[in-house]
Design an enzyme around this catalytic site. Structure first.
Site: not given
Ligand code: B3K
Ligand code: ZN
Length: 873
Positions: A264, A267, A300, A322
């Site tokens: 996921a 955004n 998210e 992350e």
């Molecule tokens: N931030 C995105 C991951 C994006 C990966 C790009 N290759 C999902 C997450 O870690 O929430």
């Molecule tokens: Zn993440």
């Protein structure tokens, strides 16, 4: 496509020459192309040069204007990756129009099509495939977005932030205008246009904001969105109560798609999800699926503060958002589900997969120093080890101290792009402590090893724990420096009760290891205690200590740390499997030890235990977990050693397994509560053992469960066991399943996975024919992962078949996939990364396959980086 294979270094960070004040985008969506018009205001960074290079890939530049003046050809230049501008004023408005082709985009990065709708994925560097921009996380700007599209084909038009305007246009078109007031980097941009249905709810934040919540999906799946909505509301509530953080827009939209490279994407205000982490109903989702939906919705959502409000200065700092957000989602699941099970599952995964990554060719620190392709660094190290690093602050500071650190972090950095160091300093400053040594967790790669020794002096009534930490073999730096390692510790007396360890009477303390060799002295200990170390897995290290089976049995019974009780059971099981494996290798006898039977019997029959923990305790270590600490592995023999243990257990304990199975049968409506989930998992674990008897009665039991259960967890467990044991009649079940579910992609993916993981010869031929089945497409990442990925990652004995067919299969598919979707291809090729763990001829066969890939022309940077590092290793 342009393939650049440049190495980027953390040390080279420089601010851009210009900052962006605001962005205004217009998307004109047509079936076979999209026009993107941008109006971007730039402002020079004081002292910087008056030139600028904007990222842009696969863009057809139709027009370019600077402050309303059309630029001549000699006033700018364009190459495969950039638009270069020079002699610029300090402030200017740049207007461009580019043409892009989303329907041809199989890499699923930038703007692309999924079924009948359009959507975007911009993290990490997808925005440069949409328009010319400073596509880097430290450039933050407010965005306004207008989308124009056919009214009938694309009735839903979404972007970040709040909906501002919408209206009809001539020619059957309509438009929507969105505004996101929060400055954000381009990787958080999102757009969706299509014919989607939605469920709606509302949430009033603790600040009194009424937020409209929607989950969008294709109409056929609209009845499977309620759990996702409930999870979103739970996430919003949890972040307010546990972290004091509230949502900051009037709308929160989630869109589910079947075509997505990962789980996921966070955004701002418009999360886009792999449908696997949205759609869940009791007849189509397992307990594990439900809990996964809840966790990813949470993850998210939590990014809105840890990632979006405070983002990363550059991609080397990825773990800043992350690692922290994984920690937050782990805590969310722990608070809502079973904390102990969550911890066990996370550590099991970390130890088998992250420890392997950290010992292999892709070993990197939590804050990497270099990369060729950033998408290759969304790794277990950045995510899972990163989360363990955050958890260690929590262990050292406690909940109160940790939250003080979080508060200061937001006070200092809200609305900014910052670094892992900024986070560490906020934790240290808020608590007035020195965390400078802790920085090594971000800079040193590999899994530290801590050797532990004990001395007991009965006369002095003194017990001493000596720790020695050492560098992992994979460490790549100049010289290893001792790390700051929290070791949560308890001591137990013979009676099974924890001893008091200090004047306050604490029975558990956090010992802080900071030196290479260190001693911890406990006074007033009159008899030799049993030690429980690194409780709850308080640091991501490998522990070396002599511990006999007597002490393991003791800890399995008396340790009041759920995780360590489980860990003791695993150590004992591991010890027996390894002894059998080594005995076979050395051609000597090894008798199945009674203590393991006693331990199993005790665990199974202990009515006082949480069934969830019983299920975990009787789950034998997976081969991958065993292999991490081995060299020269013979996969087939290791598998046989485990099977030997299983058959002894099941022969001796069949009645016990059966009675626990029966006791945990549940009537009544299906619910995803910790109690129900626990009993199902225990029951199904027992069924797993019982099916190893190959008795008709047990197979009958499995059929009954398949036909009679009211939930998908029980059904798919039974189906998987019947198929994997190749019980007569399983083909018919698979055929019926397909007929029932052929229009449901998620259900068909599970059907593919069951078949991909059949642990018998002939499976590869079946997989190859499934690849030609109407339900399979190489363009769909979920299908690829469910069939090819499941075989190579989860069907260990067949993937490692002696004839090397598994390796050739993987190599061929990596090369085919690389033409379509480099990100997914790179994930797949990483399955070769553990090749050094195996016996020499296995290593050679894996290397041959890797070399075959390496010679292919036009490899993507993604696959190239992984293969290159593997071969250099
Ligand atoms: N931030 C995105 C991951 C994006 C990966 C790009 N290759 C999902 C997450 O870690 O929430
Ligand atoms: Zn993440």
């Amino acid at each position: 496509m342009t393939i650049t294979k440049t190495t980027h270094y953390r040390k080279d960070y420089q601010q851009p020459n210009y900052w962006i004040e605001n962005v205004d985008l217009a998307f004109l969506i047509a079936p076979d192309h999209t026009l993107v018009k941008s109006r971007i205001n730039f402002k020079i960074r004081s002292g910087a040069d008056n030139k600028l290079s904007l990222n842009g890939i696969d863009l057809e530049l139709n027009s370019i204007k600077l402050n309303d003046k059309v630029l001549n050809n000699d006033e700018y230049s364009v190459d495969d990756t950039h638009l270069h501008l020079f002699d610029l004023p300090d402030n200017f408005l740049l207007q461009t129009e580019v043409k892009i082709y989303p329907h041809k985009n199989t890499a699923l990065e930038g703007l692309y099509q999924s079924g009948a709708f359009f959507l975007t994925q911009c993290e990490a560097e997808g925005f440069r495939k949409i328009t010319y921009y400073l596509d880097r996380p430290d450039v933050l700007a407010p965005f306004t977005v207008t989308i124009v599209a056919d009214r009938n084909k694309y009735p839903v038009l979404l972007s970040n932030g709040n909906a501002l305007l919408e209206g009809q246009l001539s020619g059957g078109k309509h438009y929507a205008k969105w505004q996101d007031p929060h400055p954000k980097p381009s990787y958080l941009f999102a757009l969706v246009a299509g014919d989607l249905a939605f469920v709606e709810d509302h949430y009033r934040t603790m600040e009194g904001r009424d937020v409209q919540l929607r989950v969008y999906t294709e109409a056929a799946n609209i009845d499977a969105c309620d759990f996702a909505m409930k999870s979103l509301i739970n996430s919003m509530q949890w972040d307010e109560t546990r972290f004091g953080l509230a949502y900051d827009l009037d709308q929160y939209n989630i869109v589910a798609t079947d075509d997505f490279n990962m789980g996921a994407m966070e955004n701002k205000g418009l999360n886009i999800f792999n449908s696997k982490y949205v759609l869940a109903k009791s007849d189509t989702a397992t307990d594990h699926d439900f809990i996964g939906v809840e966790a990813v919705i949470g993850h998210e959502y939590f990014h809105n503060w840890t990632g979006n409000r405070v983002t990363c200065k550059d991609w080397f700092q990825l773990s800043l958002k992350e690692g922290l957000t994984v920690f937050r989602d782990q805590e969310f699941t722990s608070d809502l589900q079973s904390r102990a099970v969550k911890r066990i599952e996370d550590v099991r995964y970390l130890r088998s997969a992250q420890f392997a990554e950290d010992a292999g060719p892709m070993s990197h620190s939590v804050r990497p120093d270099s990369f060729i392709e950033i998408n290759n660094f969304y790794t277990l190290t950045v995510y899972e080890k990163g989360s363990e690093v955050v958890r260690m602050y929590h262990t050292l500071l406690g909940e109160v101290g940790f939250q003080k650190g979080m508060k200061l972090y937001f006070e200092r950095h809200d609305g900014m792009a910052v670094s892992c160091n900024d986070f560490r300093l906020a934790m240290a400053d808020a608590n007035n402590i020195d965390l400078s040594q802790f920085e090594l967790w971000y800079s040193q790669n590999g899994t530290p090893v801590v050797a532990v020794d004990y001395q007991f002096d009965e006369q002095k009534a003194q017990f001493i724990i000596t720790t020695k930490q050492s560098a992992p073999a994979s460490f790549q730096g100049e010289s290893w420096q001792p790390m700051h390692i929290p070791m949560k510790t308890a001591l137990f007396g013979k009676d099974g009760l924890p001893l008091s360890l200090n004047k306050r009477g604490d029975t558990q303390i956090v010992l802080e290891i900071t030196e290479a060799t260190q001693q911890f002295v406990f006074d007033n200990i009159s008899t030799l205690p049993v030690v429980s170390l690194f409780r709850g897995f308080s640091a991501p290290v490998k522990v070396k200590q002599e511990i006999d089976t007597k002490d393991l049995s003791f800890l399995m019974k008396f340790d009041n740390d759920d995780f360590n009780r489980w860990d003791a059971s695993q150590l004992m099981q591991r010890e027996v499997i390894m002894s059998r494996y080594q005995a076979v290798q050395n051609g000597v006898e090894y008798t199945f030890p009674d203590y393991l039977l006693d331990a199993f019997r005790h665990v199974l029959l202990d009515d006082g235990s949480d069934p969830a923990l019983v299920a975990e305790a009787i789950t034998l270590p997976a081969l991958k977990g065993l292999m991490v600490d081995m060299e020269g592995v013979d996969v087939a023999q290791l598998h046989q050693a485990k099977e030997w243990v299983v058959s002894h257990l099941v022969n001796a304990l069949q009645l016990e397994f059966l009675s626990v199975y029966n006791q945990n049968f549940q009537d009544g409506p299906y619910q995803v509560t910790p109690e129900q989930v626990a009993r199902r998992s225990l029951k199904n674990r027992c069924l797993w053992f019982l099916m190893h008897t190959d008795q008709k009665e047990m197979q009958q039991l499995c059929f009954e469960q398949y036909h009679q259960s009211n939930n998908y967890t029980d059904k798919i467990t039974a189906l998987t066991l019947l198929v994997h044991h190749q019980v007569d009649g399983h083909e018919q079940l698979l055929a019926d399943y397909y007929d029932n579910w052929k229009y449901n992609a998620l259900m068909i993916n599970k059907w593919l996975s069951i078949q991909a993981t059949v642990p018998h010869d002939g499976v590869l031929e079946n997989i190859e024919s499934l690849m030609n089945h109407e339900c399979f497409s190489m363009k769909n990442p979920n299908a690829v992962r469910s069939l090819i990925g499941a075989f190579c990652a989860a069907n260990i004995t067949q993937f490692h078949a002696e004839d090397g067919s598994g390796y050739q299969f993987l190599a061929d598919n990596v090369m085919a996939l690389d033409e379509l979707n480099p990100q997914v291809a790179a994930r797949m090729v990483s399955l070769f990364n553990d090749y050094k763990q195996f016996k020499p001829d296995t290593q050679m066969a894996m290397l041959t396959a890797l070399k075959g890939i390496h010679t292919k022309a036009n490899l993507s940077a993604n696959v190239y980086e992984i293969v290159e590092k593997a071969l250099k290793n």
